[in-house]
Motif scaffolding. Structure first.
Motif, PDB file in Angstrom:
ATOM      1  N   LYS A  80       0.849  -1.194   0.000  1.00 33.00           N
ATOM      2  CA  LYS A  80       0.000   0.000   0.000  1.00 33.00           C
ATOM      3  C   LYS A  80       0.884   1.244   0.000  1.00 33.00           C
ATOM      4  CE  LYS A  80      -0.584   0.147   5.046  1.00 33.00           C
ATOM      5  NZ  LYS A  80       0.410  -0.896   5.342  1.00 33.00           N
ATOM      6  N   LYS A  81       0.268   2.372  -0.303  1.00 29.86           N
ATOM      7  CA  LYS A  81       1.000   3.635  -0.347  1.00 29.86           C
ATOM      8  C   LYS A  81       1.714   3.882   0.988  1.00 29.86           C
ATOM      9  CE  LYS A  81       0.455   8.528  -1.449  1.00 29.86           C
ATOM     10  NZ  LYS A  81      -0.487   9.613  -1.837  1.00 29.86           N
ATOM     11  N   SER A  82       2.946   4.349   0.889  1.00 29.59           N
ATOM     12  CA  SER A  82       3.825   4.704   2.025  1.00 29.59           C
ATOM     13  C   SER A  82       4.588   3.521   2.602  1.00 29.59           C
ATOM     14  CB  SER A  82       3.061   5.409   3.158  1.00 29.59           C
ATOM     15  OG  SER A  82       2.472   6.603   2.673  1.00 29.59           O
ATOM     16  N   ASP A  83       4.336   2.294   2.114  1.00 31.35           N
ATOM     17  CA  ASP A  83       5.134   1.154   2.555  1.00 31.35           C
ATOM     18  C   ASP A  83       6.600   1.342   2.157  1.00 31.35           C
ATOM     19  OD1 ASP A  83       2.979  -0.151   3.627  1.00 31.35           O
ATOM     20  OD2 ASP A  83       2.804  -1.661   2.036  1.00 31.35           O
ATOM     21  N   LYS A  84       7.508   0.956   3.041  1.00 32.65           N
ATOM     22  CA  LYS A  84       8.938   0.973   2.738  1.00 32.65           C
ATOM     23  C   LYS A  84       9.333  -0.381   2.162  1.00 32.65           C
ATOM     24  CE  LYS A  84       9.229   5.023   4.739  1.00 32.65           C
ATOM     25  NZ  LYS A  84       9.287   6.252   3.912  1.00 32.65           N
ATOM     26  N   VAL A  85      10.002  -0.371   1.026  1.00 36.46           N
ATOM     27  CA  VAL A  85      10.291  -1.628   0.319  1.00 36.46           C
ATOM     28  C   VAL A  85      11.679  -1.584  -0.308  1.00 36.46           C
ATOM     29  CG1 VAL A  85       7.851  -2.085  -0.199  1.00 36.46           C
ATOM     30  CG2 VAL A  85       9.242  -0.749  -1.812  1.00 36.46           C
ATOM     31  N   LEU A  86      12.113  -2.750  -0.799  1.00 37.03           N
ATOM     32  CA  LEU A  86      13.359  -2.838  -1.546  1.00 37.03           C
ATOM     33  C   LEU A  86      13.193  -3.857  -2.662  1.00 37.03           C
ATOM     34  CD1 LEU A  86      15.285  -5.614  -0.757  1.00 37.03           C
ATOM     35  CD2 LEU A  86      15.053  -4.483   1.461  1.00 37.03           C
ATOM     36  N   VAL A  87      14.015  -3.715  -3.692  1.00 36.28           N
ATOM     37  CA  VAL A  87      14.014  -4.659  -4.812  1.00 36.28           C
ATOM     38  C   VAL A  87      15.456  -4.882  -5.239  1.00 36.28           C
ATOM     39  CG1 VAL A  87      13.134  -5.194  -7.123  1.00 36.28           C
ATOM     40  CG2 VAL A  87      11.806  -3.698  -5.617  1.00 36.28           C
ATOM     41  N   THR A  88      15.832  -6.143  -5.417  1.00 39.12           N
ATOM     42  CA  THR A  88      17.140  -6.469  -5.997  1.00 39.12           C
ATOM     43  C   THR A  88      16.959  -7.647  -6.952  1.00 39.12           C
ATOM     44  OG1 THR A  88      17.788  -8.110  -4.314  1.00 39.12           O
ATOM     45  CG2 THR A  88      18.323  -5.807  -3.855  1.00 39.12           C
ATOM     46  N   GLY A  89      17.801  -7.701  -7.977  1.00 41.25           N
ATOM     47  CA  GLY A  89      17.833  -8.857  -8.859  1.00 41.25           C
ATOM     48  C   GLY A  89      16.665  -8.943  -9.805  1.00 41.25           C
ATOM     49  N   TYR A  90      16.244 -10.182 -10.108  1.00 40.05           N
ATOM     50  CA  TYR A  90      15.260 -10.456 -11.146  1.00 40.05           C
ATOM     51  C   TYR A  90      15.728  -9.784 -12.438  1.00 40.05           C
ATOM     52  CZ  TYR A  90      12.388 -12.118  -7.256  1.00 40.05           C
ATOM     53  OH  TYR A  90      11.916 -12.789  -6.153  1.00 40.05           O
ATOM     54  N   GLY A  91      14.866  -9.069 -13.125  1.00 37.62           N
ATOM     55  CA  GLY A  91      15.287  -8.394 -14.355  1.00 37.62           C
ATOM     56  C   GLY A  91      15.572  -6.926 -14.163  1.00 37.62           C
ATOM     57  N   LEU A  92      15.573  -6.468 -12.906  1.00 39.54           N
ATOM     58  CA  LEU A  92      15.713  -5.042 -12.630  1.00 39.54           C
ATOM     59  C   LEU A  92      17.018  -4.494 -13.207  1.00 39.54           C
ATOM     60  CD1 LEU A  92      14.154  -2.806 -11.009  1.00 39.54           C
ATOM     61  CD2 LEU A  92      15.815  -3.197  -9.177  1.00 39.54           C
ATOM     62  N   GLY A  93      16.910  -3.442 -14.009  1.00 38.84           N
ATOM     63  CA  GLY A  93      18.084  -2.815 -14.587  1.00 38.84           C
ATOM     64  C   GLY A  93      18.758  -3.616 -15.675  1.00 38.84           C
ATOM     65  N   VAL A  94      18.121  -4.707 -16.107  1.00 42.43           N
ATOM     66  CA  VAL A  94      18.679  -5.578 -17.145  1.00 42.43           C
ATOM     67  C   VAL A  94      17.685  -5.712 -18.301  1.00 42.43           C
ATOM     68  CG1 VAL A  94      19.566  -7.886 -17.675  1.00 42.43           C
ATOM     69  CG2 VAL A  94      20.075  -6.838 -15.461  1.00 42.43           C
ATOM     70  N   THR A  95      16.542  -6.316 -18.009  1.00 48.01           N
ATOM     71  CA  THR A  95      15.465  -6.404 -19.000  1.00 48.01           C
ATOM     72  C   THR A  95      14.288  -5.511 -18.622  1.00 48.01           C
ATOM     73  OG1 THR A  95      14.495  -8.296 -17.844  1.00 48.01           O
ATOM     74  CG2 THR A  95      16.063  -8.768 -19.622  1.00 48.01           C
ATOM     75  N   HIS A  96      14.351  -4.920 -17.433  1.00 51.31           N
ATOM     76  CA  HIS A  96      13.269  -4.113 -16.874  1.00 51.31           C
ATOM     77  C   HIS A  96      13.882  -2.825 -16.339  1.00 51.31           C
ATOM     78  CE1 HIS A  96       9.169  -4.114 -14.907  1.00 51.31           C
ATOM     79  NE2 HIS A  96       9.767  -3.164 -14.200  1.00 51.31           N
ATOM     80  N   THR A  97      13.269  -1.687 -16.623  1.00 53.02           N
ATOM     81  CA  THR A  97      13.836  -0.411 -16.176  1.00 53.02           C
ATOM     82  C   THR A  97      14.143  -0.463 -14.678  1.00 53.02           C
ATOM     83  OG1 THR A  97      11.554   0.422 -16.041  1.00 53.02           O
ATOM     84  CG2 THR A  97      12.859   1.036 -17.977  1.00 53.02           C
ATOM     85  N   GLY A  98      15.338   0.071 -14.314  1.00 50.66           N
ATOM     86  CA  GLY A  98      15.891  -0.210 -13.004  1.00 50.66           C
ATOM     87  C   GLY A  98      15.939   0.930 -12.013  1.00 50.66           C
TER      88      GLY A  98
END
Length: 329
Positions: A80-98
Motif C-alpha cells: 500500500k501507499k507509504s510502505d517501505k520496500v526494496l528490490v534487488t535482482g530479477y530483471g531489474l536494470g537488465v530487462t526491466h527499467t531499473g
C-alpha cells in the motif's frame, strides 16, 4: 509527473549515458510504483553500460539492479501507499527499467518489504552485494562452517562490495581466522579493520603453475572472482572444504581437475542472487537486519546520479573499494 533517470542509449555500436527526464509511462510494466530513495552500484551495473557487456540487450534502458524506497501506488493488495520496500535482482536494470531513477515501476512479485530495524539507506549499503555475501555465508554455514569457529576462511576479491561485507559478516558471527585476498596493497589496513586477520596479495597467492592438489591450507572460501583464482584455490582446500562461488570478475572458465572433489571431498557451491525464491529472500533480508547487520562497518561512498559514470570506470579498472550508494534527490 516527470523525474530524472540515468538512461543508456545505443547508437550503432556505441553506448551513450545521459540523465534524462522520464515519465511513468516510459517505465517497464509492473503493479507497484516506488519513489526511489537509494540505489547501489554493483560490478554488474558497470558491465551494463559497456558495449557488448553482456548484460543489457534492448535499449533505451534505465540500469540499476538495486533500489529501496517508498510505495507511491500499488495494484497488488500486499503493498500500500507509504510502505517501505526494496528490490534487488530479477530483471531489474537488465530487462526491466531499473533503480538509477527517482521513480521505478516493478512487478509485485519482486518487492521485499523493508525489514524492521533496517533503514532504506542501510538496505542499499547492502544491496545485491550484501545479499550475495549473506547467501554465501549461509551456504558455508549449511556445509559445516557453523560447527567450526576456528576454520580458516579465505575471501577473494576482498576489497570489493561482496568481499568487504562478507569479511565483516564473518567477523560479526565470531570467526577469527579470516584471510582477505586482494591485488591492492593499499587496502590492507582497511580490510584488517573490518575483520581480516591476514591480507594476502594476489601475486603471493597465485603459484607459477597450478597443481592438481596442493598443501591443504584453506577450510572454506567465498570466491567473488572466479577464473584462475578459483583454479588456484581448489587444490588448497582442506578435506571436505567448501567454496561459495558468486562472481566472475576474473573470467567464466575453469581450467581445473576433478581431483580435489574426488580425493578430498570438496564442494563448489554456486551462489545466485538474481532469481532467489521470495521466501528465501525474506529470510536473508531478515538476517541482514539482525545477526548479519554490518552496515556500521561497511566501507561506503554516497554519490548522486550524475557521478555514476566515474564509479563505473573505477569498477571496470579495479580501483573501486567497498560500496557506493546513490542517493536520489
Amino acid at each position: 509527473m516527470s523525474f530524472s533517470a540515468l538512461t543508456i542509449n545505443e547508437n550503432e555500436e556505441n553506448i551513450a549515458l545521459n540523465i534524462e527526464e522520464k515519465t511513468i509511462d516510459t517505465l517497464s510494466q509492473g503493479e507497484v510504483v516506488i519513489q526511489v530513495a537509494y540505489s547501489s552500484v554493483n560490478y554488474k551495473d558497470s558491465l551494463a553500460v559497456k558495449p557488448n557487456g553482456g548484460v543489457i540487450r534492448t535499449y533505451p534502458m534505465i540500469p540499476g539492479i538495486d533500489l529501496s524506497g517508498t510505495v507511491l501506488s500499488s495494484q497488488d493488495d500486499r503493498f500500500k501507499k507509504s510502505d517501505k520496500v526494496l528490490v534487488t535482482g530479477y530483471g531489474l536494470g537488465v530487462t526491466h527499467t531499473g533503480g538509477f531513477a527517482q521513480i521505478a515501476r516493478v512487478p509485485a512479485e519482486w518487492v521485499v518489504p523493508l525489514p524492521e530495524n533496517l533503514s532504506l539507506k542501510e538496505a542499499m549499503l547492502f544491496g545485491t552485494a550484501g545479499f550475495t555475501a549473506a547467501l554465501s555465508v549461509q551456504a558455508l554455514e549449511q556445509h559445516g562452517l557453523s560447527q567450526n569457529k576456528e576454520a580458516t576462511i579465505l575471501v577473494t576479491g576482498a576489497s570489493g562490495g561482496v568481499g568487504t561485507l562478507a569479511i565483516a559478516m564473518l567477523k560479526k558471527l565470531g570467526y577469527g581466522n579470516i584471510i582477505a585476498l586482494s591485488r591492492k596493497k593499499t587496502v590492507t589496513d582497511s580490510l584488517k579493520k573490518i575483520g581480516a586477520a591476514e591480507v594476502l596479495l594476489l601475486d603471493e597467492f597465485m603459484p607459477e603453475k597450478i597443481k592438481p592438489l596442493a598443501k591443504q591450507t584453506i577450510d572454506f572460501a567465498i570466491d567473488t572472482v572466479g577464473g584462475d583464482v578459483t583454479c588456484a584455490l581448489l587444490p588448497q582446500l582442506s578435506y571436505g572444504g567448501n567454496i561459495a562461488i558468486c562472481g566472475n570478475a576474473a573470467g567464466i572458465k575453469l581450467n581445473t581437475t576433478v581431483l580435489p572433489f574426488i580425493l578430498r571431498g570438496t564442494n563448489l557451491l554456486g551462489i545466485d542472487s538474481v532469481n532467489v525464491p521470495m521466501p528465501q529472500r525474506v529470510v536473508i533480508w531478515q538476517r541482514l537486519a539482525t545477526d548479519l547487520n554490518v552496515s556500521q562497518q561497511a566501507l561506503t561512498n554516497e554519490i548522486s546520479l550524475e557521478e555514476l559514470p566515474t564509479i563505473f570506470e573505477q569498477l571496470q579498472s579495479g580501483t573501486h573499494h567497498g560500496r557506493t550508494i546513490v542517493k536520489m534527490k
